[in-house]
Write a protein that holds these residues in place. Structure first.
Motif, PDB file in Angstrom:
ATOM      1  N   SER A  40       0.816  -1.217   0.000  1.00 42.06           N
ATOM      2  CA  SER A  40       0.000   0.000   0.000  1.00 42.06           C
ATOM      3  C   SER A  40       0.850   1.269   0.000  1.00 42.06           C
ATOM      4  CB  SER A  40      -0.965   0.010   1.186  1.00 42.06           C
ATOM      5  OG  SER A  40      -0.278   0.253   2.390  1.00 42.06           O
ATOM      6  N   HIS A  41       2.126   1.131   0.356  1.00 44.35           N
ATOM      7  CA  HIS A  41       3.048   2.270   0.335  1.00 44.35           C
ATOM      8  C   HIS A  41       3.974   2.227  -0.882  1.00 44.35           C
ATOM      9  CE1 HIS A  41       1.678   2.751   4.468  1.00 44.35           C
ATOM     10  NE2 HIS A  41       2.114   3.999   4.359  1.00 44.35           N
ATOM     11  N   GLY A  42       3.649   1.390  -1.848  1.00 45.27           N
ATOM     12  CA  GLY A  42       4.396   1.372  -3.107  1.00 45.27           C
ATOM     13  C   GLY A  42       5.570   0.426  -3.170  1.00 45.27           C
ATOM     14  N   ILE A  44       6.963  -3.148  -3.782  1.00 44.38           N
ATOM     15  CA  ILE A  44       6.584  -4.418  -4.390  1.00 44.38           C
ATOM     16  C   ILE A  44       7.506  -5.488  -3.811  1.00 44.38           C
ATOM     17  CG2 ILE A  44       6.270  -5.670  -6.537  1.00 44.38           C
ATOM     18  CD1 ILE A  44       4.699  -3.234  -6.972  1.00 44.38           C
ATOM     19  N   GLU A  66      14.938   4.382  -0.667  1.00 45.29           N
ATOM     20  CA  GLU A  66      13.875   3.367  -0.615  1.00 45.29           C
ATOM     21  C   GLU A  66      14.080   2.430   0.567  1.00 45.29           C
ATOM     22  OE1 GLU A  66      12.843   3.026  -5.376  1.00 45.29           O
ATOM     23  OE2 GLU A  66      14.538   1.890  -4.561  1.00 45.29           O
TER      24      GLU A  66
END
Length: 85
Positions: A40-42, A44, A66
């Motif tokens: 949900s926070h991007g 993967i 990241e």
């Protein structure tokens, strides 16, 4: 890779030693919750249930920024072993 593995260990994950371009980490009983939050926070990631590792996630190595954001999110979720109930 080494920094991500060390940070996840600090948060309670068990990280499998390897030299791959990803980290395989055991997040315990809240792995699915952590997976959903990361997604949900991007982020993967890959659930490893198909490989009979239901509490593990495969995390690709990203940029230092990241990695910082991912580790911060896992920390805010309560760490690898506690998650959010």
């Amino acid at each position: 890779r080494a920094r991500l593995a060390a940070d996840l260990r600090t948060l309670g994950a068990t990280v499998v030693d390897s030299s791959a371009n990803f980290v395989l980490a055991d997040f315990g009983p809240h792995a699915a919750h952590i997976y959903d939050a990361l997604l949900s926070h991007g982020f993967i990631t890959r659930q490893m249930s198909a490989y009979r590792l239901p509490t593990h996630l495969r995390i690709a190595i990203g940029t230092p920024d990241e990695i910082d954001r991912l580790v911060d999110l896992v920390r805010r979720l309560g760490g690898a072993r506690t998650g959010s109930d």
